[in-house]
Design an enzyme around this catalytic site. Structure first.
Site, PDB file in Angstrom:
ATOM      1  N   CYS A 179       0.875  -1.323  -0.051  1.00 43.70           N
ATOM      2  CA  CYS A 179      -0.115   0.162  -0.624  1.00 43.70           C
ATOM      3  C   CYS A 179       0.539   1.305   0.138  1.00 43.70           C
ATOM      4  O   CYS A 179      -0.110   2.111  -0.355  1.00 43.70           O
ATOM      5  CB  CYS A 179      -0.840   0.049   0.991  1.00 43.70           C
ATOM      6  SG  CYS A 179      -1.710  -1.630   1.229  1.00 43.70           S
TER       7      CYS A 179
HETATM    8  N1  PMP Z   1      -6.352  -3.582   6.514  1.00 43.67           N
HETATM    9  C1  PMP Z   1      -4.938  -4.067   6.017  1.00 43.67           C
HETATM   10  C2  PMP Z   1      -5.117  -4.846   7.561  1.00 43.67           C
HETATM   11  C3  PMP Z   1      -4.844  -4.436   5.023  1.00 43.67           C
HETATM   12  O1  PMP Z   1      -3.517  -5.344   5.034  1.00 43.67           O
HETATM   13  C4  PMP Z   1      -5.669  -3.632   4.130  1.00 43.67           C
HETATM   14  C5  PMP Z   1      -4.543  -4.241   2.831  1.00 43.67           C
HETATM   15  N2  PMP Z   1      -4.703  -4.984   2.070  1.00 43.67           N
HETATM   16  C6  PMP Z   1      -6.348  -3.078   4.117  1.00 43.67           C
HETATM   17  C7  PMP Z   1      -6.581  -3.103   5.427  1.00 43.67           C
HETATM   18  C8  PMP Z   1      -7.463  -2.265   3.395  1.00 43.67           C
HETATM   19  O2  PMP Z   1      -7.518  -3.051   2.522  1.00 43.67           O
HETATM   20  P1  PMP Z   1      -8.056  -2.664   0.796  1.00 43.67           P
HETATM   21  O3  PMP Z   1      -7.047  -2.268   0.128  1.00 43.67           O
HETATM   22  O4  PMP Z   1      -8.691  -3.860   0.275  1.00 43.67           O
HETATM   23  O5  PMP Z   1      -9.440  -2.007   0.994  1.00 43.67           O
END
Ligand code: PMP
Length: 393
Positions: free
Chosen positions: A326
Protein backbone atom coordinates in the site's frame (compact mmCIF):
# COMPACT_ATOMS: atom_id res chain seq x y z
CA UNK A 1 11.26 -19.22 -16.70
CA UNK A 2 10.05 -20.32 -13.28
CA UNK A 3 7.47 -17.96 -11.80
CA UNK A 4 6.94 -17.79 -8.05
CA UNK A 5 4.29 -15.57 -6.49
CA UNK A 6 5.00 -14.53 -2.90
CA UNK A 7 2.92 -11.33 -2.75
CA UNK A 8 -0.42 -12.62 -1.48
CA UNK A 9 -0.98 -9.77 0.97
CA UNK A 10 -1.05 -7.37 -1.97
CA UNK A 11 -3.31 -9.48 -4.17
CA UNK A 12 -4.66 -13.01 -4.36
CA UNK A 13 -6.11 -15.06 -7.21
CA UNK A 14 -9.81 -15.87 -7.07
CA UNK A 15 -10.39 -19.52 -6.12
CA UNK A 16 -11.85 -21.41 -9.15
CA UNK A 17 -14.83 -22.60 -7.04
CA UNK A 18 -15.48 -19.01 -6.03
CA UNK A 19 -15.39 -17.93 -9.65
CA UNK A 20 -17.89 -20.65 -10.59
CA UNK A 21 -20.22 -19.62 -7.77
CA UNK A 22 -20.15 -16.01 -8.94
CA UNK A 23 -20.82 -16.63 -12.64
CA UNK A 24 -24.63 -17.12 -12.55
CA UNK A 25 -25.00 -13.82 -10.72
CA UNK A 26 -23.72 -11.92 -13.75
CA UNK A 27 -26.20 -13.12 -16.35
CA UNK A 28 -28.74 -15.44 -14.76
CA UNK A 29 -29.60 -14.23 -11.28
CA UNK A 30 -29.39 -10.56 -12.22
CA UNK A 31 -32.60 -9.30 -10.62
CA UNK A 32 -32.46 -6.70 -7.94
CA UNK A 33 -32.85 -8.51 -4.59
CA UNK A 34 -35.25 -5.77 -3.46
CA UNK A 35 -37.69 -6.44 -6.32
CA UNK A 36 -41.00 -8.13 -5.57
CA UNK A 37 -41.18 -10.62 -8.48
CA UNK A 38 -40.24 -14.25 -8.04
CA UNK A 39 -36.91 -14.10 -9.89
CA UNK A 40 -35.68 -11.69 -7.23
CA UNK A 41 -36.22 -14.36 -4.59
CA UNK A 42 -33.32 -16.48 -5.81
CA UNK A 43 -31.07 -13.43 -5.68
CA UNK A 44 -32.26 -12.58 -2.17
CA UNK A 45 -31.45 -16.13 -1.16
CA UNK A 46 -27.91 -15.78 -2.59
CA UNK A 47 -27.42 -12.58 -0.63
CA UNK A 48 -28.71 -14.08 2.59
CA UNK A 49 -26.62 -17.24 2.15
CA UNK A 50 -23.49 -15.16 1.73
CA UNK A 51 -24.25 -13.29 4.96
CA UNK A 52 -24.58 -16.58 6.82
CA UNK A 53 -21.40 -17.94 5.24
CA UNK A 54 -19.35 -14.90 6.24
CA UNK A 55 -20.86 -14.87 9.73
CA UNK A 56 -19.86 -18.53 10.21
CA UNK A 57 -16.24 -17.81 9.37
CA UNK A 58 -15.95 -15.38 12.28
CA UNK A 59 -18.36 -16.98 14.78
CA UNK A 60 -20.97 -14.22 14.60
CA UNK A 61 -24.42 -15.04 15.98
CA UNK A 62 -26.02 -14.87 12.51
CA UNK A 63 -25.93 -13.18 9.12
CA UNK A 64 -27.90 -10.20 10.39
CA UNK A 65 -24.67 -8.87 11.90
CA UNK A 66 -22.82 -8.87 8.54
CA UNK A 67 -22.95 -5.76 6.34
CA UNK A 68 -21.43 -5.94 2.89
CA UNK A 69 -19.17 -3.14 1.66
CA UNK A 70 -16.83 -2.70 -1.31
CA UNK A 71 -13.51 -3.35 0.45
CA UNK A 72 -11.66 -3.37 3.76
CA UNK A 73 -10.81 0.31 3.39
CA UNK A 74 -14.52 1.13 3.27
CA UNK A 75 -15.27 -1.09 6.27
CA UNK A 76 -12.51 0.55 8.32
CA UNK A 77 -13.67 4.05 7.35
CA UNK A 78 -17.25 3.20 8.22
CA UNK A 79 -16.51 1.50 11.55
CA UNK A 80 -14.45 4.38 12.87
CA UNK A 81 -16.37 7.33 11.46
CA UNK A 82 -19.69 5.64 12.13
CA UNK A 83 -18.98 4.93 15.79
CA UNK A 84 -17.32 8.32 16.33
CA UNK A 85 -20.22 10.22 14.88
CA UNK A 86 -23.02 8.21 16.51
CA UNK A 87 -21.37 8.32 19.95
CA UNK A 88 -20.33 11.97 20.09
CA UNK A 89 -22.70 12.43 22.97
CA UNK A 90 -20.69 9.89 25.01
CA UNK A 91 -17.19 11.13 24.25
CA UNK A 92 -14.71 12.22 21.61
CA UNK A 93 -11.66 10.10 22.31
CA UNK A 94 -10.45 7.22 20.10
CA UNK A 95 -7.50 4.93 20.67
CA UNK A 96 -5.65 3.13 17.89
CA UNK A 97 -2.09 1.94 17.31
CA UNK A 98 0.92 3.12 15.34
CA UNK A 99 0.90 0.02 13.08
CA UNK A 100 -2.61 0.22 11.61
CA UNK A 101 -3.32 0.25 7.90
CA UNK A 102 -3.64 3.69 6.29
CA UNK A 103 -7.40 3.17 6.03
CA UNK A 104 -7.49 3.38 9.82
CA UNK A 105 -4.67 5.89 10.30
CA UNK A 106 -6.01 8.42 7.84
CA UNK A 107 -9.60 8.29 9.13
CA UNK A 108 -8.24 8.96 12.61
CA UNK A 109 -6.22 11.91 11.31
CA UNK A 110 -9.36 13.24 9.62
CA UNK A 111 -11.31 12.89 12.87
CA UNK A 112 -8.67 14.91 14.73
CA UNK A 113 -9.45 17.76 12.32
CA UNK A 114 -13.14 17.30 13.21
CA UNK A 115 -12.40 17.90 16.88
CA UNK A 116 -11.86 14.32 18.13
CA UNK A 117 -8.85 13.31 20.20
CA UNK A 118 -6.96 10.27 18.95
CA UNK A 119 -4.23 8.39 20.84
CA UNK A 120 -1.84 6.34 18.70
CA UNK A 121 -0.58 3.61 21.04
CA UNK A 122 3.04 2.61 20.52
CA UNK A 123 3.86 -1.09 20.09
CA UNK A 124 6.91 -3.11 21.19
CA UNK A 125 9.69 -4.31 18.88
CA UNK A 126 7.57 -7.25 17.77
CA UNK A 127 4.60 -5.00 17.00
CA UNK A 128 2.57 -6.11 20.01
CA UNK A 129 0.21 -3.71 21.76
CA UNK A 130 1.05 -3.07 25.41
CA UNK A 131 -2.05 -3.87 27.48
CA UNK A 132 -0.96 -1.68 30.39
CA UNK A 133 -0.37 1.28 28.12
CA UNK A 134 -3.83 0.71 26.64
CA UNK A 135 -5.40 0.61 30.09
CA UNK A 136 -3.71 3.89 31.04
CA UNK A 137 -4.88 5.58 27.85
CA UNK A 138 -8.59 4.78 28.35
CA UNK A 139 -10.54 7.68 29.85
CA UNK A 140 -14.20 8.49 30.50
CA UNK A 141 -14.15 10.30 27.15
CA UNK A 142 -13.01 7.19 25.17
CA UNK A 143 -15.65 5.76 22.83
CA UNK A 144 -13.68 3.44 20.54
CA UNK A 145 -10.51 1.38 20.39
CA UNK A 146 -9.39 0.21 16.94
CA UNK A 147 -6.67 -2.47 16.78
CA UNK A 148 -5.81 -4.79 13.92
CA UNK A 149 -6.10 -8.55 14.39
CA UNK A 150 -2.79 -9.11 12.65
CA UNK A 151 -0.40 -6.94 10.71
CA UNK A 152 0.18 -8.01 7.10
CA UNK A 153 3.60 -6.34 6.88
CA UNK A 154 5.25 -7.95 9.89
CA UNK A 155 2.86 -10.85 10.52
CA UNK A 156 2.36 -10.16 14.23
CA UNK A 157 -0.97 -11.32 15.71
CA UNK A 158 -2.33 -9.08 18.48
CA UNK A 159 -3.76 -10.41 21.77
CA UNK A 160 -7.30 -9.44 20.77
CA UNK A 161 -9.14 -11.22 23.60
CA UNK A 162 -6.97 -9.56 26.26
CA UNK A 163 -7.34 -6.20 24.53
CA UNK A 164 -11.11 -6.69 24.49
CA UNK A 165 -11.21 -7.39 28.23
CA UNK A 166 -9.37 -4.15 28.98
CA UNK A 167 -11.54 -2.18 26.56
CA UNK A 168 -14.88 -3.62 27.70
CA UNK A 169 -13.97 -3.06 31.33
CA UNK A 170 -14.41 0.62 30.47
CA UNK A 171 -17.58 0.10 28.40
CA UNK A 172 -15.82 1.14 25.20
CA UNK A 173 -16.38 -0.33 21.69
CA UNK A 174 -13.64 -2.47 20.11
CA UNK A 175 -13.14 -2.41 16.34
CA UNK A 176 -10.74 -4.96 14.85
CA UNK A 177 -9.32 -4.83 11.34
CA UNK A 178 -9.05 -8.53 10.47
CA UNK A 179 -8.21 -8.02 6.79
CA UNK A 180 -4.82 -9.74 6.98
CA UNK A 181 -5.91 -12.46 9.42
CA UNK A 182 -9.35 -13.63 8.28
CA UNK A 183 -9.34 -17.00 6.58
CA UNK A 184 -5.84 -17.76 7.87
CA UNK A 185 -6.35 -18.09 11.61
CA UNK A 186 -9.54 -18.84 13.53
CA UNK A 187 -11.48 -15.75 14.61
CA UNK A 188 -14.42 -15.81 16.99
CA UNK A 189 -16.02 -12.41 17.47
CA UNK A 190 -18.13 -13.63 20.39
CA UNK A 191 -15.38 -15.41 22.34
CA UNK A 192 -12.85 -12.68 21.57
CA UNK A 193 -15.24 -9.87 22.48
CA UNK A 194 -15.19 -7.90 19.22
CA UNK A 195 -17.88 -5.27 18.50
CA UNK A 196 -16.95 -4.41 14.92
CA UNK A 197 -14.73 -6.42 12.56
CA UNK A 198 -13.40 -5.55 9.12
CA UNK A 199 -13.11 -8.23 6.45
CA UNK A 200 -11.91 -8.23 2.86
CA UNK A 201 -12.94 -10.70 0.19
CA UNK A 202 -9.75 -10.63 -1.88
CA UNK A 203 -7.57 -11.39 1.14
CA UNK A 204 -9.22 -14.83 1.30
CA UNK A 205 -9.26 -15.79 -2.41
CA UNK A 206 -12.52 -14.00 -3.13
CA UNK A 207 -13.03 -11.28 -5.75
CA UNK A 208 -11.90 -7.69 -5.36
CA UNK A 209 -14.70 -5.17 -4.89
CA UNK A 210 -16.28 -6.92 -1.91
CA UNK A 211 -15.72 -6.52 1.80
CA UNK A 212 -17.75 -6.71 4.97
CA UNK A 213 -18.19 -5.13 8.35
CA UNK A 214 -19.38 -7.27 11.25
CA UNK A 215 -21.42 -5.14 13.62
CA UNK A 216 -22.49 -6.74 16.88
CA UNK A 217 -26.20 -6.21 17.31
CA UNK A 218 -26.94 -3.21 19.52
CA UNK A 219 -23.77 -1.32 18.49
CA UNK A 220 -24.46 2.39 17.97
CA UNK A 221 -23.28 3.07 14.42
CA UNK A 222 -24.14 5.87 12.00
CA UNK A 223 -25.09 4.84 8.42
CA UNK A 224 -22.28 5.05 5.87
CA UNK A 225 -24.24 5.79 2.69
CA UNK A 226 -27.74 7.22 2.60
CA UNK A 227 -30.11 6.12 -0.15
CA UNK A 228 -32.59 3.36 -0.89
CA UNK A 229 -32.11 1.60 2.43
CA UNK A 230 -30.06 -1.49 1.47
CA UNK A 231 -28.02 -3.24 4.18
CA UNK A 232 -30.72 -2.40 6.67
CA UNK A 233 -30.51 1.29 5.93
CA UNK A 234 -26.87 1.57 6.95
CA UNK A 235 -25.12 1.17 3.59
CA UNK A 236 -27.43 1.99 0.70
CA UNK A 237 -26.78 1.20 -2.95
CA UNK A 238 -27.63 -1.82 -5.13
CA UNK A 239 -25.78 -4.84 -3.82
CA UNK A 240 -22.77 -6.23 -5.70
CA UNK A 241 -24.27 -9.72 -5.89
CA UNK A 242 -21.46 -11.53 -7.79
CA UNK A 243 -18.89 -10.08 -5.39
CA UNK A 244 -20.95 -10.82 -2.30
CA UNK A 245 -21.72 -14.41 -3.36
CA UNK A 246 -18.01 -14.86 -4.18
CA UNK A 247 -17.02 -13.56 -0.77
CA UNK A 248 -19.45 -15.97 0.90
CA UNK A 249 -18.05 -18.95 -1.00
CA UNK A 250 -14.49 -17.80 -0.24
CA UNK A 251 -15.39 -17.75 3.47
CA UNK A 252 -16.76 -21.31 3.31
CA UNK A 253 -13.64 -22.61 1.57
CA UNK A 254 -11.29 -20.76 3.93
CA UNK A 255 -13.08 -22.21 6.97
CA UNK A 256 -13.08 -25.76 5.59
CA UNK A 257 -9.39 -25.69 4.70
CA UNK A 258 -8.08 -23.59 7.56
CA UNK A 259 -6.69 -26.23 9.90
CA UNK A 260 -4.71 -28.08 7.21
CA UNK A 261 -3.61 -25.00 5.29
CA UNK A 262 -2.55 -23.19 8.43
CA UNK A 263 -0.30 -26.03 9.49
CA UNK A 264 1.09 -26.50 5.96
CA UNK A 265 1.90 -22.81 5.60
CA UNK A 266 3.37 -22.54 9.10
CA UNK A 267 5.87 -25.29 8.25
CA UNK A 268 6.68 -23.66 4.93
CA UNK A 269 7.03 -20.26 6.60
CA UNK A 270 9.41 -21.60 9.24
CA UNK A 271 11.57 -23.37 6.64
CA UNK A 272 11.68 -20.11 4.68
CA UNK A 273 12.55 -17.88 7.65
CA UNK A 274 15.13 -20.26 9.15
CA UNK A 275 16.70 -20.85 5.74
CA UNK A 276 17.16 -17.11 5.12
CA UNK A 277 18.46 -16.34 8.61
CA UNK A 278 20.91 -19.25 8.49
CA UNK A 279 22.35 -18.64 5.03
CA UNK A 280 22.54 -14.83 4.97
CA UNK A 281 24.66 -12.98 7.50
CA UNK A 282 23.30 -9.82 9.13
CA UNK A 283 19.74 -10.95 8.51
CA UNK A 284 16.84 -10.50 10.94
CA UNK A 285 13.17 -11.35 11.29
CA UNK A 286 10.61 -8.52 11.36
CA UNK A 287 7.67 -9.15 13.70
CA UNK A 288 7.00 -11.85 16.26
CA UNK A 289 8.61 -15.30 15.79
CA UNK A 290 5.56 -17.32 16.92
CA UNK A 291 2.57 -14.98 17.33
CA UNK A 292 2.64 -14.69 13.60
CA UNK A 293 0.44 -15.19 10.53
CA UNK A 294 1.18 -18.58 8.92
CA UNK A 295 1.85 -17.01 5.52
CA UNK A 296 4.14 -14.18 6.58
CA UNK A 297 7.90 -14.07 5.99
CA UNK A 298 9.12 -10.55 6.78
CA UNK A 299 12.88 -10.19 6.96
CA UNK A 300 15.54 -7.56 6.72
CA UNK A 301 19.16 -7.56 5.64
CA UNK A 302 21.75 -4.98 6.63
CA UNK A 303 23.66 -3.02 3.97
CA UNK A 304 21.21 -3.74 1.11
CA UNK A 305 18.14 -1.99 -0.24
CA UNK A 306 14.79 -3.77 -0.48
CA UNK A 307 14.10 -2.37 -3.94
CA UNK A 308 17.38 -3.66 -5.38
CA UNK A 309 16.68 -7.13 -3.98
CA UNK A 310 13.14 -6.99 -5.37
CA UNK A 311 14.31 -6.14 -8.87
CA UNK A 312 16.83 -8.97 -8.83
CA UNK A 313 14.17 -11.38 -7.57
CA UNK A 314 11.76 -10.16 -10.23
CA UNK A 315 14.32 -10.85 -12.96
CA UNK A 316 14.48 -14.42 -11.63
CA UNK A 317 10.67 -14.70 -11.72
CA UNK A 318 9.92 -14.09 -8.03
CA UNK A 319 7.21 -11.60 -7.00
CA UNK A 320 7.62 -10.23 -3.47
CA UNK A 321 7.27 -6.89 -1.74
CA UNK A 322 9.67 -4.49 -0.10
CA UNK A 323 7.32 -3.55 2.69
CA UNK A 324 3.70 -2.58 2.46
CA UNK A 325 2.24 -2.86 -1.02
CA UNK A 326 0.00 0.00 0.00
CA UNK A 327 2.93 2.37 0.49
CA UNK A 328 5.17 1.01 -2.26
CA UNK A 329 4.45 4.10 -4.34
CA UNK A 330 6.41 6.31 -1.97
CA UNK A 331 10.05 6.12 -1.00
CA UNK A 332 9.21 6.78 2.64
CA UNK A 333 9.93 3.74 4.79
CA UNK A 334 6.84 1.94 5.98
CA UNK A 335 5.28 3.48 9.11
CA UNK A 336 4.84 -0.04 10.52
CA UNK A 337 8.54 -0.84 10.29
CA UNK A 338 9.39 2.51 11.85
CA UNK A 339 6.83 1.89 14.63
CA UNK A 340 8.55 -1.36 15.67
CA UNK A 341 11.72 0.62 16.15
CA UNK A 342 13.60 0.03 12.91
CA UNK A 343 15.94 2.73 11.73
CA UNK A 344 15.44 4.25 8.29
CA UNK A 345 18.08 2.03 6.68
CA UNK A 346 16.82 -1.10 8.48
CA UNK A 347 13.30 -0.50 7.17
CA UNK A 348 14.72 0.03 3.68
CA UNK A 349 16.54 -3.31 3.82
CA UNK A 350 13.29 -5.21 4.44
CA UNK A 351 11.59 -7.78 2.23
CA UNK A 352 8.12 -9.25 2.58
CA UNK A 353 7.18 -12.65 1.21
CA UNK A 354 3.54 -13.64 1.70
CA UNK A 355 2.74 -17.25 0.94
CA UNK A 356 -0.45 -18.70 -0.50
CA UNK A 357 -2.33 -21.85 -1.37
CA UNK A 358 -0.43 -22.58 -4.56
CA UNK A 359 3.04 -22.19 -3.03
CA UNK A 360 5.10 -25.31 -2.44
CA UNK A 361 8.36 -26.31 -0.75
CA UNK A 362 9.95 -26.07 -4.17
CA UNK A 363 9.02 -22.38 -4.40
CA UNK A 364 10.61 -21.70 -1.02
CA UNK A 365 13.70 -23.67 -2.02
CA UNK A 366 13.98 -21.61 -5.21
CA UNK A 367 14.22 -18.34 -3.24
CA UNK A 368 16.51 -19.89 -0.63
CA UNK A 369 18.89 -20.83 -3.45
CA UNK A 370 18.61 -17.44 -5.11
CA UNK A 371 18.58 -14.76 -2.44
CA UNK A 372 21.93 -15.34 -0.68
CA UNK A 373 23.75 -14.70 -3.98
CA UNK A 374 21.66 -11.60 -4.71
CA UNK A 375 22.38 -10.14 -1.28
CA UNK A 376 26.08 -10.99 -1.60
CA UNK A 377 26.37 -9.31 -5.00
CA UNK A 378 24.56 -6.17 -3.83
CA UNK A 379 26.66 -5.93 -0.69
CA UNK A 380 29.90 -6.28 -2.63
CA UNK A 381 28.77 -3.50 -5.00
CA UNK A 382 27.69 -1.11 -2.25
CA UNK A 383 30.16 1.45 -0.91
CA UNK A 384 28.20 1.38 2.37
CA UNK A 385 29.06 -2.24 3.14
CA UNK A 386 31.88 -2.51 5.72
CA UNK A 387 34.96 -4.39 4.47
CA UNK A 388 34.60 -7.26 6.97
CA UNK A 389 30.99 -7.80 5.88
CA UNK A 390 31.98 -7.89 2.19
CA UNK A 391 34.43 -10.61 3.08
CA UNK A 392 31.97 -12.55 5.26
CA UNK A 393 28.98 -12.87 2.91
N1 PMP B 1 -6.36 -3.42 6.43
C1 PMP B 1 -5.29 -4.22 6.33
C2 PMP B 1 -4.72 -4.83 7.56
C3 PMP B 1 -4.72 -4.47 5.08
O1 PMP B 1 -3.62 -5.28 5.00
C4 PMP B 1 -5.28 -3.87 3.93
C5 PMP B 1 -4.65 -4.11 2.58
N2 PMP B 1 -4.85 -5.42 2.11
C6 PMP B 1 -6.42 -3.07 4.09
C7 PMP B 1 -6.93 -2.86 5.35
C8 PMP B 1 -7.08 -2.40 2.91
O2 PMP B 1 -7.58 -3.33 2.04
P1 PMP B 1 -8.27 -2.83 0.66
O3 PMP B 1 -7.20 -2.08 -0.07
O4 PMP B 1 -8.65 -4.10 0.00
O5 PMP B 1 -9.41 -1.98 0.99
Amino acid sequence: MKKVYFDHTAGMPVDPQVFEAMKPYFNHFYSNPSSLHSSAQEVRRGLQNAREEVSELIGAKNGEEIFFTSCATESNNWAIRGVASRNRDRGKHIITTTIEHMSVMNVCKYLIKQGYKVSFLPVDNYGLVDLEALQKELTDDTILVSVMYANGEIGTIEPVKEISEVVHDKGVYLHVDATAAAGQVPIDVVKEGIDLLTLSSNDMYGPKGAGALYVKSGTRLEPLIFGGGQERGLRSGSENLPGIVGMGRAAVIAKARMRKERSRLTKLRNTFINGLLETISYSFLNGHPTKRLPNNVAVRFSFVEGESMLLNLDIAGVAASSGSACTAKTLEPSHVLRAIGLKHEEAHGSLLFTLGRQNSEEDVGYVLDLLPDIVKRLRVMSPLTPKEVKESV
